[in-house]
Design an enzyme around this catalytic site. Structure first.
Site, mmCIF file in Angstrom:
data_model
loop_
_atom_site.group_PDB
_atom_site.id
_atom_site.type_symbol
_atom_site.label_atom_id
_atom_site.label_comp_id
_atom_site.label_asym_id
_atom_site.label_seq_id
_atom_site.Cartn_x
_atom_site.Cartn_y
_atom_site.Cartn_z
ATOM 1 N N TYR A 152 0.771 -1.236 -0.098
ATOM 2 C CA TYR A 152 0.044 0.103 -0.034
ATOM 3 C C TYR A 152 0.833 1.338 -0.009
ATOM 4 O O TYR A 152 0.836 2.055 -0.664
ATOM 5 C CB TYR A 152 -0.819 0.047 1.413
ATOM 6 C CG TYR A 152 -1.771 1.094 1.566
ATOM 7 C CD1 TYR A 152 -2.816 1.439 0.733
ATOM 8 C CD2 TYR A 152 -1.361 2.108 2.243
ATOM 9 C CE1 TYR A 152 -3.648 2.569 0.809
ATOM 10 C CE2 TYR A 152 -2.106 3.140 2.804
ATOM 11 C CZ TYR A 152 -3.466 3.364 1.921
ATOM 12 O OH TYR A 152 -4.067 4.431 2.167
HETATM 13 N N1 LIG Z 1 -9.623 6.390 5.136
HETATM 14 C C1 LIG Z 1 -8.475 7.070 5.528
HETATM 15 O O1 LIG Z 1 -8.326 7.285 6.919
HETATM 16 C C2 LIG Z 1 -7.302 7.027 4.601
HETATM 17 C C3 LIG Z 1 -6.090 7.340 5.136
HETATM 18 C C4 LIG Z 1 -5.135 7.602 4.082
HETATM 19 C C5 LIG Z 1 -5.473 7.671 2.780
HETATM 20 N N2 LIG Z 1 -6.762 7.214 2.393
HETATM 21 C C6 LIG Z 1 -7.002 6.938 0.841
HETATM 22 O O2 LIG Z 1 -8.339 7.648 0.542
HETATM 23 C C7 LIG Z 1 -9.089 6.956 -0.284
HETATM 24 C C8 LIG Z 1 -10.481 6.442 0.057
HETATM 25 O O3 LIG Z 1 -9.987 5.413 1.249
HETATM 26 P P1 LIG Z 1 -11.239 4.673 1.861
HETATM 27 O O4 LIG Z 1 -10.807 4.699 3.252
HETATM 28 O O5 LIG Z 1 -12.432 5.273 1.747
HETATM 29 O O6 LIG Z 1 -11.129 3.305 1.312
HETATM 30 P P2 LIG Z 1 -12.412 2.213 1.138
HETATM 31 O O7 LIG Z 1 -11.612 0.836 1.097
HETATM 32 O O8 LIG Z 1 -13.464 2.543 2.076
HETATM 33 O O9 LIG Z 1 -13.113 2.819 -0.290
HETATM 34 C C9 LIG Z 1 -12.467 2.312 -1.511
HETATM 35 C C10 LIG Z 1 -13.350 2.406 -2.696
HETATM 36 O O10 LIG Z 1 -12.287 1.892 -3.817
HETATM 37 C C11 LIG Z 1 -13.147 1.001 -4.486
HETATM 38 N N3 LIG Z 1 -12.552 0.164 -5.389
HETATM 39 C C12 LIG Z 1 -11.731 -0.818 -4.934
HETATM 40 N N4 LIG Z 1 -11.143 -1.267 -5.950
HETATM 41 C C13 LIG Z 1 -11.625 -1.122 -6.893
HETATM 42 C C14 LIG Z 1 -11.509 -1.110 -8.483
HETATM 43 N N5 LIG Z 1 -10.863 -2.013 -9.108
HETATM 44 N N6 LIG Z 1 -12.510 -0.396 -9.514
HETATM 45 C C15 LIG Z 1 -13.185 0.524 -8.782
HETATM 46 N N7 LIG Z 1 -13.330 0.888 -7.430
HETATM 47 C C16 LIG Z 1 -12.584 0.095 -7.007
HETATM 48 C C17 LIG Z 1 -14.088 0.188 -3.342
HETATM 49 O O11 LIG Z 1 -15.184 -0.409 -4.371
HETATM 50 C C18 LIG Z 1 -14.490 1.392 -2.438
HETATM 51 O O12 LIG Z 1 -15.781 1.901 -2.832
HETATM 52 C C19 LIG Z 1 -7.963 5.799 -0.761
HETATM 53 O O13 LIG Z 1 -7.181 6.188 -1.831
HETATM 54 C C20 LIG Z 1 -7.241 5.583 0.391
HETATM 55 O O14 LIG Z 1 -5.998 5.222 0.180
HETATM 56 C C21 LIG Z 1 -7.659 6.840 3.204
#
Ligand SMILES: NC(=O)c1ccc[n+]([C@@H]2O[C@H](COP(=O)([O-])OP(=O)(O)OC[C@H]3O[C@@H](n4cnc5c(N)ncnc54)[C@H](O)[C@@H]3O)[C@@H](O)[C@H]2O)c1
Length: 247
Positions: A152
């Site tokens: 990741y």
């Molecule tokens: N939540 C946090 O605290 C946090 C922290 C740092 C970075 N991020 C970044 O923020 C973004 C969102 O994170 P999140 O926590 O909401 O993640 P999440 O896992 O809850 O949501 C990710 C979404 O991406 C979709 N997805 C996955 N594979 C896919 C594919 N092949 N094609 C299309 N869609 C696809 C999933 O279905 C889901 O709806 C990510 O890029 C994550 O790295 C989040």
């Protein structure tokens, strides 16, 4: 509805849930028409947008496949005429010790992170010229690493490189490219961290609560894609309550 994004067309990837869902709703509340690309059903976010008086559409799109990405972008252009805003939010990644990860595990984060972001940026480029905005989602773990998250962290670091390089290259084309680092308790966070780990992260925050996907993360993205940030490019906005992963 009147808002700072009235008349703008936005694509948000991975917006069926979590942070992306909050971003999609925040953009729609400001008047953007929002297209959601996800492998999951986006019915819930479409209902949220409708309840907010906004306009959205969604299609199942596996963003690892550039042909599906091209078809998704073409369908949005067919429907709404252009793409002004692209938010590369989706991610899927394998968690576990590096030496135990399979080829597919190693590929997953790269395919859904930097590669898919590049596919969308490439497909949207002709429409984004002269005023378009891109926001990519990075991670605080890029700075110090995190055991068990090597695939990741490496993929997210590549998103950082993509953001910086594209901002340099696309400034002359009138396209601003920025990134955000969120912290929010989403379905993704909850499946990766147990309650104790979430509590441990919260203890490291200056603001000791998780970010809200819409009001804390989405509103900041509204700034980055709206009229008040036209001189901002190549930057990363920390939306993590003051240092979730940096201490
Ligand atoms: N939540 C946090 O605290 C946090 C922290 C740092 C970075 N991020 C970044 O923020 C973004 C969102 O994170 P999140 O926590 O909401 O993640 P999440 O896992 O809850 O949501 C990710 C979404 O991406 C979709 N997805 C996955 N594979 C896919 C594919 N092949 N094609 C299309 N869609 C696809 C999933 O279905 C889901 O709806 C990510 O890029 C994550 O790295 C989040």
């Amino acid at each position: 509805m009147t808002g700072v994004l009235d008349g703008r067309v936005a694509i948000v990837t991975g917006a069926a849930r979590g942070v992306g869902r909050g971003i999609a709703v925040a953009l729609a509340r400001e008047g953007a028409r929002v297209a959601v690309a996800d492998v999951l059903s986006a019915d819930d976010v479409l209902a949220d947008v409708e309840a907010a008086g906004g306009e959205a559409c969604a299609a199942i799109c596996d963003i690892r496949d550039s042909a599906q990405v091209d078809a998704f972008v073409a369908a949005v252009v067919e429907r709404w005429g252009t793409v002004d805003v692209l938010v590369n939010n989706a991610i899927a990644t394998a968690i576990g010790p590096l030496h135990e990860l399979s080829d597919d595990d190693l590929l997953l984060g790269f395919a859904t992170g930097p590669l898919a972001s590049a596919y969308f940026m490439r497909a949207c480029f002709p429409h984004l010229r002269d005023g378009g905005r891109v926001v990519n989602l990075r991670s605080g773990t890029e700075q110090n690493g995190l055991p068990g998250y090597t695939a990741y962290v490496a993929a997210k670091a590549a998103v950082g490189g993509l953001t910086r390089a594209a901002a340099r290259e696309w400034g002359r084309h009138g396209i601003n490219v920025n990134a955000v680092v969120p912290f929010a308790v989403s379905e993704g966070t909850l499946s990766a961290l147990d309650d104790d780990q979430v509590a441990g992260v919260l203890r490291q925050l200056s603001i000791r609560r998780p970010g809200d996907p819409e009001t804390d993360i989405g509103r900041a993205v509204v700034y980055l894609v709206g009229p008040d940030s036209s001189y901002v490019t190549g930057t990363t906005l920390m939306l993590d309550g003051g240092g979730a992963f940096f201490s």
